[in-house]
Design an enzyme around this catalytic site. Structure first.
Site, mmCIF file in Angstrom:
data_model
loop_
_atom_site.group_PDB
_atom_site.id
_atom_site.type_symbol
_atom_site.label_atom_id
_atom_site.label_comp_id
_atom_site.label_asym_id
_atom_site.label_seq_id
_atom_site.Cartn_x
_atom_site.Cartn_y
_atom_site.Cartn_z
ATOM 1 N N PRO A 115 -3.844 -1.674 -4.789
ATOM 2 C CA PRO A 115 -5.276 -1.942 -4.570
ATOM 3 C C PRO A 115 -5.814 -3.029 -5.501
ATOM 4 O O PRO A 115 -6.870 -3.598 -5.226
ATOM 5 C CB PRO A 115 -5.950 -0.588 -4.833
ATOM 6 C CG PRO A 115 -4.928 0.291 -5.448
ATOM 7 C CD PRO A 115 -3.574 -0.285 -5.151
ATOM 8 N N ASP A 152 -6.170 -18.476 16.470
ATOM 9 C CA ASP A 152 -6.669 -17.303 15.764
ATOM 10 C C ASP A 152 -7.879 -17.672 14.918
ATOM 11 O O ASP A 152 -7.968 -18.771 14.399
ATOM 12 C CB ASP A 152 -5.603 -16.744 14.803
ATOM 13 C CG ASP A 152 -4.514 -15.997 15.543
ATOM 14 O OD1 ASP A 152 -4.676 -15.750 16.750
ATOM 15 O OD2 ASP A 152 -3.506 -15.667 14.898
ATOM 16 N N GLU A 175 -0.310 7.058 -8.641
ATOM 17 C CA GLU A 175 -1.254 6.056 -9.159
ATOM 18 C C GLU A 175 -0.601 4.679 -9.249
ATOM 19 O O GLU A 175 -1.186 3.747 -9.822
ATOM 20 C CB GLU A 175 -1.774 6.471 -10.540
ATOM 21 C CG GLU A 175 -2.466 7.823 -10.555
ATOM 22 C CD GLU A 175 -3.800 7.836 -9.797
ATOM 23 O OE1 GLU A 175 -4.668 7.026 -10.146
ATOM 24 O OE2 GLU A 175 -3.951 8.660 -8.879
ATOM 25 N N ARG A 210 4.216 -11.397 14.192
ATOM 26 C CA ARG A 210 3.711 -12.121 15.352
ATOM 27 C C ARG A 210 3.698 -13.634 15.152
ATOM 28 O O ARG A 210 3.434 -14.380 16.097
ATOM 29 C CB ARG A 210 2.328 -11.609 15.765
ATOM 30 C CG ARG A 210 1.235 -11.879 14.764
ATOM 31 C CD ARG A 210 -0.095 -11.296 15.225
ATOM 32 N NE ARG A 210 -0.746 -12.059 16.285
ATOM 33 C CZ ARG A 210 -1.411 -13.204 16.096
ATOM 34 N NH1 ARG A 210 -1.515 -13.722 14.894
ATOM 35 N NH2 ARG A 210 -1.960 -13.820 17.112
HETATM 36 C C1 JCK Z 1 -0.053 0.893 -3.129
HETATM 37 C C2 JCK Z 1 -0.196 4.072 -4.841
HETATM 38 C C3 JCK Z 1 -2.466 4.889 -4.367
HETATM 39 C C4 JCK Z 1 -3.199 3.645 -6.405
HETATM 40 C C5 JCK Z 1 -5.941 4.167 -8.897
HETATM 41 C C6 JCK Z 1 -7.529 2.894 -7.489
HETATM 42 C C7 JCK Z 1 -9.355 2.860 -9.023
HETATM 43 C C8 JCK Z 1 -5.240 5.422 -6.837
HETATM 44 C C9 JCK Z 1 -3.567 -0.996 -1.060
HETATM 45 N N1 JCK Z 1 -5.485 -2.200 -0.086
HETATM 46 C C10 JCK Z 1 -4.888 -1.123 -0.675
HETATM 47 N N2 JCK Z 1 -5.510 0.005 -0.996
HETATM 48 N N3 JCK Z 1 -4.672 0.840 -1.568
HETATM 49 C C11 JCK Z 1 -3.452 0.275 -1.637
HETATM 50 C C12 JCK Z 1 -2.322 0.928 -2.285
HETATM 51 C C13 JCK Z 1 -2.527 2.192 -2.865
HETATM 52 C C14 JCK Z 1 -1.487 2.766 -3.578
HETATM 53 C C15 JCK Z 1 -0.259 2.134 -3.718
HETATM 54 C C16 JCK Z 1 -1.084 0.297 -2.403
HETATM 55 C C17 JCK Z 1 0.548 2.976 -4.518
HETATM 56 N N4 JCK Z 1 -1.417 3.943 -4.268
HETATM 57 C C18 JCK Z 1 -3.383 4.691 -5.531
HETATM 58 C C19 JCK Z 1 -4.043 3.471 -7.482
HETATM 59 C C20 JCK Z 1 -5.051 4.363 -7.706
HETATM 60 N N5 JCK Z 1 -7.242 3.789 -8.582
HETATM 61 C C21 JCK Z 1 -8.950 2.477 -7.649
HETATM 62 C C22 JCK Z 1 -8.136 3.514 -9.646
HETATM 63 C C23 JCK Z 1 -4.400 5.575 -5.749
HETATM 64 C C24 JCK Z 1 -2.622 -2.051 -0.812
HETATM 65 N N6 JCK Z 1 -1.911 -2.898 -0.600
#
Ligand code: JCK
Length: 279
Positions: free
Chosen positions: A108, A192, A135, A177
């Site tokens: 994220p 696109d 996490e 694609r």
């Molecule tokens: C990879 C684990 C879950 C990760 C900590 C997050 C404040 C909580 C992603 N666009 C996207 N959204 N989420 C992901 C993604 C989530 C993931 C992993 C990708 C691995 N997680 C997670 C971190 C936290 N917090 C906000 C603290 C859950 C992509 N690409």
């Protein structure tokens, strides 16, 4: 030839098997059947050597949740990288191995995944996706891997998923694609909304599209689309795209060069009549 994709995950079943699932369906499935794209799915727990196949541990410094262990990820990536990478049987037979490629780590907190990133990935011979859960992955894994190969930490959007798997499928669909030979219609990648081909719709969201019948439940197809006047149709489509972009993504408009007609459409809130169009 083609794009070889390795995916490391604790949920290999998320990606299906040799015959079914998201990677064997539709455009991507056909590209895989042709050998334009190949997939190898790796279960991270193969490299978790304790009896419980542990992949996570408590975070240093405290805080919620668990963090994925660097030793398990290090062993997994060492082995996946050392492997050939060639999936296409012709490549394997000819002794062509993929280069070390790029490591893509969904997170994220990554750089936004855009159409430009998808275009770059479509030109690679090998991509290795590292799917985190919990996490995320111990930060030293990316630090270390950056010393060995190109590494991208990528986010597919401003929301929090439970892991990287869904993000990887999003990226594979966007990249797949774009591969040569994947499109049914060879021109549809160029026009696109974010294709960047420099046409009249570049940087805009696309407006509505229509097919038969001409009348459906009392709703008519806009008459201009039946007119055969291609210049007027193109102008109407730009007008609709401008309105939709203003409504849904006003941030995109600031990056555009709008002419007087564009501004008139946006100020009016509806397409300006084709009658006063300059021919
Ligand atoms: C990879 C684990 C879950 C990760 C900590 C997050 C404040 C909580 C992603 N666009 C996207 N959204 N989420 C992901 C993604 C989530 C993931 C992993 C990708 C691995 N997680 C997670 C971190 C936290 N917090 C906000 C603290 C859950 C992509 N690409």
């Amino acid at each position: 030839m083609g794009l070889n994709i390795d995916i490391v995950t604790i949920f290999p079943e998320y990606f299906g098997d040799e015959t079914s699932g998201p990677l064997r369906t539709s455009l991507i499935g056909k590209a895989a059947a042709r050998g334009d794209i190949g997939f190898q799915i790796h279960d991270l727990r193969r490299w978790a050597l304790d009896v419980h196949h542990t992949v996570d541990d408590v975070p240093f410094g405290g805080g919620p949740g668990m963090v994925m262990k660097p030793d398990v990820w290090g062993a997994a990536l060492d082995e996946v990288l050392a492997a050939d990478g060639a999936v296409d049987s012709a490549d394997a037979a000819a002794g062509r191995s993929a280069d070390s490629g790029r490591l893509v780590v969904p997170t994220p907190s990554g750089v936004p995944f855009t159409q430009a990133v998808a275009t770059r990935y479509a030109a690679q011979s090998r991509l290795i996706f590292a799917c985190g859960r919990y996490e995320g992955i111990d930060g030293r894994v990316v630090d270390h891997m950056r010393q060995r190969m190109p590494v991208d930490e990528i986010s597919v959007g401003d929301y929090v998923l439970a892991g990287g798997e869904a993000a990887v499928l999003v990226m594979i669909e966007a990249v797949g694609r774009l591969l040569p030979g994947v499109l049914g219609n060879a021109s549809s990648a160029d026009d696109d909304s974010f294709g960047g081909a420099g046409g009249s719709m570049t940087g805009l969201l696309e407006g509505p599209v229509y097919t038969r019948p001409r009348t459906w439940r009392g709703h008519e197809v806009p008459e201009i689309l039946l007119s055969g006047n291609h210049a007027a149709i193109a102008r109407w489509r730009r007008d609709m795209a401008l309105r939709r972009t203003a409504a849904h993504r006003p941030d995109l408009l600031t990056a555009l060069e709008l002419d007087a007609r564009d501004r008139q459409v946006l100020a009016a809130g509806f397409p300006v009549s084709g009658k006063d169009m300059a021919h």
